[in-house]
Design an enzyme around this catalytic site. Sequence first.
Site, PDB file in Angstrom:
ATOM      1  NE  ARG A  57      14.769 -22.559  -5.604  1.00  0.00           N
ATOM      2  CZ  ARG A  57      14.164 -23.696  -5.906  1.00  0.00           C
ATOM      3  NH1 ARG A  57      13.740 -23.899  -7.137  1.00  0.00           N
ATOM      4  NH2 ARG A  57      13.966 -24.623  -4.986  1.00  0.00           N
ATOM      5  CB  SER A 104      12.943 -31.738   1.564  1.00  0.00           C
ATOM      6  OG  SER A 104      14.209 -31.142   1.759  1.00  0.00           O
ATOM      7  CG  ASP A 113      15.699 -22.183  -2.578  1.00  0.00           C
ATOM      8  OD1 ASP A 113      16.754 -21.969  -3.215  1.00  0.00           O
ATOM      9  OD2 ASP A 113      15.105 -23.278  -2.615  1.00  0.00           O
ATOM     10  CG  ASP A 155       5.436 -26.608   2.419  1.00  0.00           C
ATOM     11  OD1 ASP A 155       4.799 -27.553   2.918  1.00  0.00           O
ATOM     12  OD2 ASP A 155       6.604 -26.346   2.735  1.00  0.00           O
TER      13      ASP A 155
END
Length: 399
Positions: free
Chosen positions: A96, A177, A125, A16
């Site tokens: 994050r 994932s 996210d 990605d």
Amino acid sequence: MSGVKKVVLAYSGGLDTSVILKWLIETYGCEVIAFSADVGQEEELDFIEPKALKTGASKVYIDDLREEFVRDYVFPAFRANAMYEGEYLLGTSLARPLIAKRQMEIAKLEGADAVSHGATGKGNDQVRFELSYFSIDPHIRIIAPWREWDLTSRTALMEFAGKHDISVPNTPKKPYSTDRNMLHISYEGGVLEDPWQEATDEMYTMSVAPEKAPDTPEIIEITFRAGNPVAVNGEELSPARMLKILNTLGGRNGIGRIDLVENRFVGMKSRGVYETPGGTVLRKAHMAMESITLDREVAHLRDSLIPKYAELVYNGFWFSPEMRLLQHMIDETQTVVNGVVRLKLYKGQCYVLGRKSDNSIYSEAFATFEDDSVYQQRDAEGFIRLNALRLRIQRLMQK
């Protein structure tokens, strides 16, 4: 978005973000600086720089943030005993804001006018990254490719990568994932989107199955200072080293696996499977240490704020004023949380065996069931009658 000249991209080197790097250059005609954070993914990062440069990045930052992550994000949350919706120990949520903060520092250092990330338009996210960006620089421009481009499938990403000679690891695609850092690893999507589908044992990475854990219990001691763990079995450890050791201890005893359906901030429910072995042990030990050091009303008031604290972290408000206020108040409670907790780790469970502290307010003299000279049992009668007064009046009035 016109006029973008330089972008700092949160870059992992996977499919990605590799495609995003090239897409940014093609779409905006801008310079792209790649930034990768080591927060304990347990992956080799040596390939990051050459791959990013080959894909078109003008510069690459690879920063080891493991100690900062545990010291300034994980430990504060565990001083609060934070847990989202009763189970989730916030592994991804806590990483994050740190990544976003460092990304913004690089943007300022490099004179970049925009930042970019690879989060999708459905997940949490994107919110966590962007709320953090805006809290640091209210004028920053943000490019979120998943909300803009037409590359809406893995096949389209692979075709784009092939067209631009972007190397893609030749490995079978996992049917889910993952996201990993020093605190946890998460699994979601793919086969896990069916909440009736069981997570197979082959999926797990950080822990053994409880039934396959050793038949002999493992006894450990954790020392706390101002609410933070500082030593295991008497050995002083740095924050990152501490969490790594606890992950090993918890993982080999089958501790820390959960499977839950959680409520995402964006509005949908999501099924996730998590491993948090060290964090599970740490939370249990911390609560045991507080049990003999915190005043009852202080503890109950703090506990009433745990859902709000966890919600702020989960939803991306780490840098908000309300979060600063909560953290300051919680840290005030932790000055007395000092001492040692003894634990037994056994087949997926963590049992408290003992706790001791120089700040203990537990009194055997008052609590004993044997004869004592400090507590007058007859005093309880008046205490009960006073607390029953409104109940008695209500019942009398009904009659």
